[in-house]
Design a protein around this motif. Structure first.
Motif, PDB file in Angstrom:
ATOM      1  N   LYS A 237       7.928  11.983   2.648  1.00  0.00           N
ATOM      2  CA  LYS A 237       8.273  11.438   1.090  1.00  0.00           C
ATOM      3  C   LYS A 237       7.371  10.746   1.371  1.00  0.00           C
ATOM      4  O   LYS A 237       6.708   9.514   2.326  1.00  0.00           O
ATOM      5  N   HIS A 238       7.390   9.756   0.437  1.00  0.00           N
ATOM      6  CA  HIS A 238       6.352   8.399   0.147  1.00  0.00           C
ATOM      7  C   HIS A 238       6.569   6.919  -0.762  1.00  0.00           C
ATOM      8  O   HIS A 238       8.040   7.461  -1.246  1.00  0.00           O
ATOM      9  N   GLY A 239       6.289   6.621  -0.425  1.00  0.00           N
ATOM     10  CA  GLY A 239       6.505   5.255  -1.352  1.00  0.00           C
ATOM     11  C   GLY A 239       5.777   4.039  -0.688  1.00  0.00           C
ATOM     12  O   GLY A 239       4.646   3.815   0.414  1.00  0.00           O
ATOM     13  N   LYS A 240       6.208   2.250  -1.386  1.00  0.00           N
ATOM     14  CA  LYS A 240       5.089   1.355  -1.409  1.00  0.00           C
ATOM     15  C   LYS A 240       5.865   0.844   0.417  1.00  0.00           C
ATOM     16  O   LYS A 240       7.047   0.793   0.333  1.00  0.00           O
ATOM     17  N   ILE A 241       5.381   0.099   0.859  1.00  0.00           N
ATOM     18  CA  ILE A 241       5.752  -0.818   1.597  1.00  0.00           C
ATOM     19  C   ILE A 241       6.577  -2.280   1.037  1.00  0.00           C
ATOM     20  O   ILE A 241       5.192  -2.951   0.798  1.00  0.00           O
ATOM     21  N   LEU A 242       6.976  -1.979   1.483  1.00  0.00           N
ATOM     22  CA  LEU A 242       8.181  -3.665   1.070  1.00  0.00           C
ATOM     23  C   LEU A 242       7.970  -4.169   2.181  1.00  0.00           C
ATOM     24  O   LEU A 242       8.508  -5.833   2.110  1.00  0.00           O
ATOM     25  N   GLY A 243       8.290  -4.131   3.341  1.00  0.00           N
ATOM     26  CA  GLY A 243       8.025  -5.025   4.502  1.00  0.00           C
ATOM     27  C   GLY A 243       7.585  -4.660   5.556  1.00  0.00           C
ATOM     28  O   GLY A 243       7.039  -3.537   5.741  1.00  0.00           O
TER      29      GLY A 243
ATOM     30  N   ARG B  71      -5.601   8.735   2.786  1.00  0.00           N
ATOM     31  CA  ARG B  71      -5.952   9.416   4.514  1.00  0.00           C
ATOM     32  C   ARG B  71      -5.161  11.022   4.563  1.00  0.00           C
ATOM     33  O   ARG B  71      -5.678  12.311   4.998  1.00  0.00           O
ATOM     34  N   TYR B  72      -3.352  11.349   3.699  1.00  0.00           N
ATOM     35  CA  TYR B  72      -2.700  12.098   3.756  1.00  0.00           C
ATOM     36  C   TYR B  72      -3.146  12.930   2.789  1.00  0.00           C
ATOM     37  O   TYR B  72      -3.855  14.549   3.499  1.00  0.00           O
TER      38      TYR B  72
ATOM     39  N   SER C 176       0.783  -1.386  -0.207  1.00  0.00           N
ATOM     40  CA  SER C 176      -0.717   0.004   0.249  1.00  0.00           C
ATOM     41  C   SER C 176       1.069   1.374   0.160  1.00  0.00           C
ATOM     42  O   SER C 176       2.354   1.017   0.194  1.00  0.00           O
ATOM     43  N   GLU C 177       0.227   2.617  -0.577  1.00  0.00           N
ATOM     44  CA  GLU C 177       0.867   3.853  -0.526  1.00  0.00           C
ATOM     45  C   GLU C 177       0.856   4.323   0.281  1.00  0.00           C
ATOM     46  O   GLU C 177      -0.354   4.320   0.958  1.00  0.00           O
TER      47      GLU C 177
ATOM     48  N   VAL D 257       9.064   1.129   4.274  1.00  0.00           N
ATOM     49  CA  VAL D 257       8.999   2.020   3.271  1.00  0.00           C
ATOM     50  C   VAL D 257      10.248   2.180   2.191  1.00  0.00           C
ATOM     51  O   VAL D 257      11.088   2.402   2.153  1.00  0.00           O
ATOM     52  N   GLU D 258       9.226   2.246   0.559  1.00  0.00           N
ATOM     53  CA  GLU D 258      10.504   1.927  -0.550  1.00  0.00           C
ATOM     54  C   GLU D 258      10.661   3.802  -1.006  1.00  0.00           C
ATOM     55  O   GLU D 258      10.374   4.490   0.049  1.00  0.00           O
ATOM     56  N   GLY D 259      12.819   3.548  -0.650  1.00  0.00           N
ATOM     57  CA  GLY D 259      13.102   4.771  -0.759  1.00  0.00           C
ATOM     58  C   GLY D 259      13.327   5.994   0.449  1.00  0.00           C
ATOM     59  O   GLY D 259      13.078   7.078   0.869  1.00  0.00           O
ATOM     60  N   ALA D 260      12.620   5.699   1.537  1.00  0.00           N
ATOM     61  CA  ALA D 260      12.411   5.996   2.903  1.00  0.00           C
ATOM     62  C   ALA D 260      13.322   5.707   3.781  1.00  0.00           C
ATOM     63  O   ALA D 260      13.712   4.520   4.258  1.00  0.00           O
TER      64      ALA D 260
END
Length: 96
Positions: free
Chosen positions: A21-27, A73-74, A9-10, A35-38
């Motif tokens: 920062k925003h991204g997809k959850i990897l684990g 939501r954000y 999820s984003e 979070v991807e890229g964070a």
């Protein structure tokens, strides 16, 4: 308490060094998410068959789940704050 945040999820990071920062959850593990890229960290890796040289590898670190929010939501919360309010008419001083 069940979390609405799932793998894939984003999300947006709302606190910490990676705030905004925003991204997809990897684990996901024990109330922490990747979070991807964070929250990028540098990990020292020993030489192996996959990585012949070894060395320093940069990868994502984990963030506590309370520091992320679903992107939908954000965005809804952000747009709610930025809507212009109706200006109030200035009050006139009452003279006695």
């Amino acid at each position: 308490m069940a979390s609405k945040v799932k793998v894939g999820s984003e999300v947006v990071v709302i606190a910490g060094n990676s705030k905004g920062k925003h991204g997809k959850i990897l684990g996901y593990k024990n109330e922490r998410v990747v979070v991807e890229g964070a929250a990028m960290i540098k990990k020292h890796v020993k030489p192996s068959q996959d990585n012949q040289k070894g060395g320093v590898v940069e990868r994502e670190g984990s963030i506590h789940i309370s520091n992320v929010m679903l992107k939908e939501r954000y965005d809804a919360k952000k747009s709610k704050k930025t809507t212009p309010a109706i200006p109030k008419s200035p009050k006139k001083d009452k003279k006695k």
